[in-house]
Motif scaffolding. Structure first.
Motif, PDB file in Angstrom:
ATOM      1  N   ALA A  33       0.836  -1.247   0.051  1.00 40.28           N
ATOM      2  CA  ALA A  33      -0.114  -0.029   0.114  1.00 40.28           C
ATOM      3  C   ALA A  33       0.854   1.130   0.088  1.00 40.28           C
TER       4      ALA A  33
ATOM      5  N   SER B 119       0.466   5.752   0.705  1.00 37.74           N
ATOM      6  CA  SER B 119       0.028   6.516   1.629  1.00 37.74           C
ATOM      7  C   SER B 119      -1.585   6.959   1.423  1.00 37.74           C
ATOM      8  N   SER B 120      -1.771   6.942   0.263  1.00 32.91           N
ATOM      9  CA  SER B 120      -3.204   7.386  -0.241  1.00 32.91           C
ATOM     10  C   SER B 120      -4.376   6.338  -0.234  1.00 32.91           C
ATOM     11  N   ASP B 121      -3.642   4.907  -0.007  1.00 31.58           N
ATOM     12  CA  ASP B 121      -4.565   3.895   0.164  1.00 31.58           C
ATOM     13  C   ASP B 121      -5.188   3.766   1.603  1.00 31.58           C
ATOM     14  N   ILE B 122      -6.376   3.093   1.526  1.00 29.66           N
ATOM     15  CA  ILE B 122      -7.048   2.956   2.704  1.00 29.66           C
ATOM     16  C   ILE B 122      -6.433   1.579   3.569  1.00 29.66           C
ATOM     17  N   GLY B 123      -6.335   1.835   5.001  1.00 31.91           N
ATOM     18  CA  GLY B 123      -5.565   0.923   5.538  1.00 31.91           C
ATOM     19  C   GLY B 123      -4.257   1.352   6.191  1.00 31.91           C
TER      20      GLY B 123
ATOM     21  N   GLN C  95      -0.551   2.178   6.306  1.00 29.13           N
ATOM     22  CA  GLN C  95       0.184   2.710   5.324  1.00 29.13           C
ATOM     23  C   GLN C  95       1.706   2.775   5.343  1.00 29.13           C
TER      24      GLN C  95
END
Length: 171
Positions: free
Chosen positions: A87, A89-93, A95
């Motif tokens: 992942a 930084s802009s992905d959910i979860g 990071q």
């Protein structure tokens, strides 16, 4: 002290190759192996129910390490044909995780020598809470397999606002 919750025990990370990841973490952060929870000698585990894995995922290896006096880092290596990349930084979860360092220049050097890639030069922490001192600095980078790790140092302290309920835990 809270009688139910004591704190974060460990952070888990999936890696493409256990030995290469362990070597990187040892070289970059002087990590130490605590123990193997599952290793190839024990055979392959199928952990769909236990770990919420996708069907046909095989757990090859689990290893617990510690960096300095911080929480433990649990590494997982799976055999799964549809595995996605790490992942950002802009992905959910989750990071990234941060490693507190006393010498950020040396820590950055070790990180890159071990095979990590920094995203930028070492930066001064910004803002009125953590950025109150030029010595408070950070830099983010990624491991050879793509997991984001932040190096951070806050020797100048933190300017806690009035609404703070507790001070941040700094190793």
């Amino acid at each position: 002290m809270n009688k139910i919750f004591r704190g974060i025990d460990h952070v888990a990370m999936t890696v493409p190759n256990m030995e290469e990841a362990t070597t990187f973490l040892k070289n970059a952060f002087k990590a130490k192996i605590n123990y193997d929870l599952q290793n190839p000698e024990n055979g392959i585990l199928e952990g769909e129910e236990m770990l919420g894995l996708k069907k046909n995922t095989k757990l090859l290896h689990m290893r617990m390490l510690t960096i300095g006096s911080g929480i433990s880092l649990e590494l997982f290596q799976y055999d799964f044909d549809e595995q996605k990349s790490a992942a950002i930084s802009s992905d959910i979860g989750l990071q990234h995780f941060a490693v507190y360092v006393d010498d950020i220049d040396e820590a950055a050097r070790l990180f890159t020598e071990a095979g990590g890639k920094l995203f930028s030069k070492i930066n001064r922490i910004f803002g009125p809470i953590e950025g109150t001192d030029d010595r408070n600095r950070f830099v983010c980078g990624k491991t050879p397999w793509g997991t984001i790790i932040e190096l951070v140092t806050i020797p100048g302290g933190i300017n806690y606002p009035d609404y703070s309920e507790i001070e941040r835990n700094i190793p």
